[in-house]
Design a protein around this motif. Structure first.
Motif, PDB file in Angstrom:
ATOM      1  N   ILE A  87      94.370  95.639  28.844  1.00  0.00           N
ATOM      2  CA  ILE A  87      95.532  96.411  28.404  1.00  0.00           C
ATOM      3  C   ILE A  87      95.409  96.686  26.916  1.00  0.00           C
ATOM      4  O   ILE A  87      95.619  95.804  26.071  1.00  0.00           O
ATOM      5  CB  ILE A  87      96.841  95.655  28.703  1.00  0.00           C
ATOM      6  N   VAL A 116     101.867  95.732  33.467  1.00  0.00           N
ATOM      7  CA  VAL A 116     101.062  96.415  32.450  1.00  0.00           C
ATOM      8  C   VAL A 116     101.957  97.234  31.538  1.00  0.00           C
ATOM      9  O   VAL A 116     101.820  97.203  30.298  1.00  0.00           O
ATOM     10  CB  VAL A 116      99.998  97.306  33.112  1.00  0.00           C
ATOM     11  N   GLU A 120     102.297  96.773  27.559  1.00  0.00           N
ATOM     12  CA  GLU A 120     101.992  97.866  26.630  1.00  0.00           C
ATOM     13  C   GLU A 120     103.174  98.141  25.718  1.00  0.00           C
ATOM     14  O   GLU A 120     103.014  98.406  24.518  1.00  0.00           O
ATOM     15  CB  GLU A 120     101.620  99.122  27.415  1.00  0.00           C
TER      16      GLU A 120
END
Length: 528
Positions: A87, A116, A120
């Motif tokens: 990531i 994810v 992020e």
């Protein structure tokens, strides 16, 4: 369902194959997987991990961080998401399980992608510490899962299980070298692995080569049992209605998060003794499909053992007889649902053949009782059996890859025989101990032996909202011999005869306990 394995430590001596940053292994190539790590523990663990995820496996090694990841995947959602996931060159994520956070099922979004996106987003957030951001993200997750998150920038590895501990995870930290192993299942590869506690967030510093803060939990406090009584049953109707609604929601979201193509092409399976708990789950699943005018097949996996000590054949076991009886009640209640009873017969010779494998899988559990439960679940989830069709008994192998279980009802509603004669304070104390210890007592062991068959198990009774409501809102007198669940089964699901059946543990119902003439062993005896 996935299998996850992470190792941090000295791989500097590894050969060029191991130094490859990323290797993928497609379906049907599992017997040929080798990563040549020159690390005996990793090489021994990989076959266990592979069997948990039959659709895809991958190996990643980042020499700069002296860390490798091995992941396997059982694909249940689209789009297919490969693991492990890098990531933004900041985090490496492994995720095993299912999430039910709001919106995921409607969008059929990958639950791994859901995490994810959260990670992020945290990279761009400078308002709080990275550690607190990661902890907050883990606390947001609703589901059945285990995970590893490596923060490459901060040199910290986070790992753990959901708040109840529905997915297995173990670790081994060599305090001398600082090497860390994290794995879904370990077998008896090394005696140093320990099970992760349910709900504990483990944090390991790759710089200090040690664990950081201890006892960081997804939930701040254990579950506490409501010790009030409603002697006159004044709240009977509302409590049953509210529990029914909670169980409906918990079951439905475990169905809707299976991608539609799987439901269209594969049955849903249920670990089925014929007793109250699993029959309630079957009825709730059937209600969902009936109310939504959708077609499906439900496989009821009923296991029975040939037991030389009792001289019973599988067809004579109490759970087989109960399973047939309950199947004959459920089927006419839901005529539009294709319900199949899969009779899984276990000959004694096959029991002896598979016994060492199950003992290995369930490690570090090592008692006679653990084996008798684990081996019943292993054979049931494998699902190799028979169905009766046109008055003929024909071979049938389980086709469903998502299994439902009624585990948790005894802990929440007082189903165990040993609770029958306890006074109110004792009952409160024991139920509180049961639900808060279920991660170690049951779930870690059961997930290891079931997932080895390349399937995933889901637990509606162990939904966080169901547990919260059942522990805090239901008065203690409704939990004597599962009074509230029996009443719900009769009034909301029309399972009258099933609701009256007494509790029988699976090892006694399937006759997987005390298999030989040396039947004087106690459940707590250590296996030899």
């Amino acid at each position: 369902m996935c299998g996850i394995l992470l190792y941090h430590g000295g791989l500097a001596e590894s050969d060029s194959t191991c130094r490859d940053e990323y290797m993928e292994f497609e379906e049907n190539f599992h017997n040929k997987i080798t990563v040549n790590c020159h690390n005996a523990i990793i090489d021994n663990l990989i076959p266990y991990i592979v069997r948990r995820g039959p659709n895809f496996s991958s190996y990643r090694y980042l020499e700069k961080y002296n860390t490798c990841w091995f992941s396997s995947i059982l694909s249940l959602r689209q789009p297919f998401t490969k693991q492990s996931i890098n990531i933004s060159n900041r985090y490496i994520l492994q995720f095993n399980g299912e999430l039910y956070n709001h919106g995921i099922e409607e969008a059929h979004e990958s639950d791994t992608q859901f995490i994810v996106d959260l990670l992020e987003g945290s990279i761009e957030d400078d308002n709080s510490s990275t550690q607190q951001q990661i902890i907050d993200i883990i606390r947001r997750l609703d589901g059945e899962f285990a995970y590893t998150i490596y923060d490459l920038k901060e040199s910290v590895i986070y790992f753990g299980r959901d708040s109840i501990g529905k997915r297995s995870l173990s670790f081994y930290l060599d305090h001398t070298s600082g090497e860390l192993y994290i794995s879904s299942v370990t077998g008896t590869t090394t005696k140093n692995f320990v099970n992760c506690n349910g709900g504990q967030i483990y944090i390991y510093s790759t710089v200090k080569k040690s664990m950081l803060e201890q006892n960081i939990m997804i939930k701040d406090i254990p579950y506490h049992i409501n010790d009030t009584t409603d002697t006159d049953l004044k709240n009977y109707d509302s409590l049953i209605q509210n529990l029914y609604k909670q169980l409906q929601i918990a079951t439905n979201k475990r169905i809707t998060t299976i991608h539609p193509t799987h439901i269209e092409n594969s049955p849903i399976s249920v670990l089925f003794s014929g007793g109250l708990d699993c029959s309630v789950i079957v009825a709730l699943i059937c209600q969902y499909f009936t109310q939504n005018n959708r077609k499906t097949t439900i496989e009821l996996l009923n296991v029975g053992f040939e037991n030389p000590r009792t001289k019973l054949q599988p067809c004579d076991t109490p759970d087989r007889k109960l399973g047939i009886s309950s199947f004959n009640i459920l089927k006419p209640l839901f005529p539009d649902v294709d319900i199949k009873l899969i009779e899984v017969d276990v000959p004694y010779e096959e029991y002896l053949t598979v016994r060492p494998k199950v003992i290995d899988l369930m490690y570090p559990k090592n008692t006679e009782m653990d084996l008798s439960i684990a081996i019943a679940f292993h054979f049931a989830s494998r699902g190799v059996g028979f169905i009766t069709q046109d008055n003929k008994r024909i071979p049938y192998n389980r086709k469903g890859i998502v299994l439902f279980s009624g585990l948790g009802a005894d802990e929440l509603y007082g189903g165990y025989h040993k609770l029958a004669n306890k006074d109110t304070p004792q009952l409160v104390e024991e139920l509180q101990r049961q639900i808060n210890n279920i991660h170690d007592r049951n779930l870690n062991r059961d997930d290891k032996v079931i997932a080895d068959n390349g399937v995933e198990v889901r637990y509606p009774f162990l939904d966080e909202s169901v547990i919260q409501f059942s522990t805090s809102e239901i008065p203690i007198n409704y939990k004597i011999n599962k009074f509230i669940l029996r009443e719900l089964a009769k009034t909301k699901l029309l399972l009258g005869p099933i609701a009256e059946k007494p509790k029988r543990a699976i090892q006694f119902g399937a006759k997987s306990a005390k298999m030989t003439k040396d039947g004087n062993k106690n459940g707590t005896d250590i296996l030899k």
